[in-house]
Design an enzyme around this catalytic site. Structure first.
Site, PDB file in Angstrom:
ATOM      1  N   LYS A 150       0.849  -1.185   0.000  1.00  0.00           N
ATOM      2  CA  LYS A 150       0.000   0.000   0.000  1.00  0.00           C
ATOM      3  C   LYS A 150       0.888   1.238   0.000  1.00  0.00           C
ATOM      4  O   LYS A 150       1.842   1.329   0.796  1.00  0.00           O
ATOM      5  CB  LYS A 150      -0.901   0.014   1.236  1.00  0.00           C
ATOM      6  CG  LYS A 150      -1.907  -1.124   1.285  1.00  0.00           C
ATOM      7  CD  LYS A 150      -3.047  -0.914   0.305  1.00  0.00           C
ATOM      8  CE  LYS A 150      -4.165  -1.903   0.519  1.00  0.00           C
ATOM      9  NZ  LYS A 150      -5.298  -1.680  -0.416  1.00  0.00           N
ATOM     10  N   LYS A 246     -14.309  -7.949  -6.387  1.00  0.00           N
ATOM     11  CA  LYS A 246     -14.633  -7.995  -4.965  1.00  0.00           C
ATOM     12  C   LYS A 246     -16.138  -8.166  -4.821  1.00  0.00           C
ATOM     13  O   LYS A 246     -16.913  -7.420  -5.426  1.00  0.00           O
ATOM     14  CB  LYS A 246     -14.201  -6.707  -4.253  1.00  0.00           C
ATOM     15  CG  LYS A 246     -12.697  -6.492  -4.166  1.00  0.00           C
ATOM     16  CD  LYS A 246     -12.400  -5.168  -3.467  1.00  0.00           C
ATOM     17  CE  LYS A 246     -10.900  -4.929  -3.324  1.00  0.00           C
ATOM     18  NZ  LYS A 246     -10.611  -3.590  -2.762  1.00  0.00           N
TER      19      LYS A 246
END
Length: 327
Positions: A150, A246
């Site tokens: 990230k 997702k």
């Protein structure tokens, strides 16, 4: 036989702060749906995401609005038009898959014509911190096959180089969570190539990705926030080389299976992703992960305590939940 739907919000404390470009989280908030029919109860979970205008309260309100329809026997296909894609529909859709498995004695794998889920390589996430601390975090998991890094726009190239130096062999995904812009994406490509990054995930905001049409960098770019359902693919296929499927975006496994199939037919690569969630949110996603190029299903691994009988991670491989947990 009549159905009864129950829904609630559940909170799970995290082992440690989870920091991405949008902020830091200390807990996972999910909505849990249980649909009972006779002696059987199907369960599903959704994670409301503020980026998509969702909260636990709004998701529970959507579920309450659909209660009569579901209790009257609505099918998963009917829900595709009766509810919007999102966490609320995901929780109901997955509960209906689980309920059907329990009432018919046929597994979800049998229903969709797939093998029973096998362990998958999952990305383990290194959250945003100083490059030095990110290197330490990466060193602790350097033996696993796949790492997601990230980053934000503050010093991302130093972060990426630090993680690569600490984990020289792992396949690497870089995820700015929409925090970059076009100049930074273009400037980062040489460093991404130097650090052998496999894929760059959603670098810029979904609303600002028109410039990606026709752009081909040295590292493929994966859509996350830019793609929710199969209806998005015409636009997305011109801008991205991969998509992140997702269930909280697609609104359940039913639409996720269609999205994955249609994306493959267009030649796009697949990532199977998740929010920070419990194993109840991951169990259905295993069916997408089985054929995905990358799986990023470490959401439950951030929890201080998962639901009993959930998934297990060993050496970067995620093992399905115990028999009877879901599906």
């Amino acid at each position: 036989m009549p159905r009864t739907l129950r829904a609630r919000a559940d909170r799970f404390a995290l082992k440690r702060p989870f920091r991405i470009s949008r902020g830091t989280r200390l807990e996972a908030e999910v909505v849990t749906v249980e649909i009972a029919q006779g002696d059987a109860t199907g369960r599903g979970e959704g994670v409301p995401y503020p980026r998509y205008g969702e909260s636990a309260e709004s998701a529970l309100a959507e579920i309450a609005a659909a209660r009569d329809l579901v209790e009257a026997g609505a099918t998963r296909t009917q829900l595709l038009t009766a509810m919007r894609a999102g966490a609320a529909r995901n929780a109901i859709d997955c509960a209906l898959w689980d309920l059907e498995a329990k009432t018919t004695g046929r597994s979800v794998a049998a229903m969709i014509g797939a093998p029973s889920p096998a362990p998958v390589t999952t990305a383990l996430t290194v959250g945003i911190d100083t490059p030095e601390d990110m290197a330490r975090a990466a060193a602790a998991i350097s033996a696993v096959p796949l790492i997601k890094v990230k980053v934000d726009a503050s010093d991302p190239l130093a972060m990426i180089r630090a993680v690569r130096g600490a984990a020289p062999e792992a396949t690497m995904i870089v995820d700015p969570n929409e925090s970059w812009d076009e100049p930074l994406v273009r400037a980062a490509m040489p460093v991404l190539t130097e650090c052998r990054v496999a894929v760059l995930e959603q670098p810029c905001r979904a609303e600002d990705d028109d410039w990606l049409a026709g752009f081909r960098g040295s590292v493929p770019i994966c859509a996350d926030e830019s793609v929710h359902t199969a209806d998005d693919l015409d636009r997305v296929a011109a801008r991205y080389q991969a998509i992140n499927v997702k269930l909280d975006k697609t609104g359940g496994l039913t639409e996720a299976l269609e999205l994955a199939r249609d994306a493959r037919n267009r030649g796009l690569k697949l990532m199977s992703g998740c929010m920070v969630c419990s194993s109840l949110g991951i169990a259905p996603a295993f069916f997408i992960a089985q054929t995905a190029d990358w799986a990023d299903l470490d959401g439950p691994l951030w929890l201080a305590q998962d639901r009993p009988g959930g998934v297990a991670e060993r050496g970067g491989f995620l093992h399905p939940a115990e028999s009877g947990f879901w599906g």
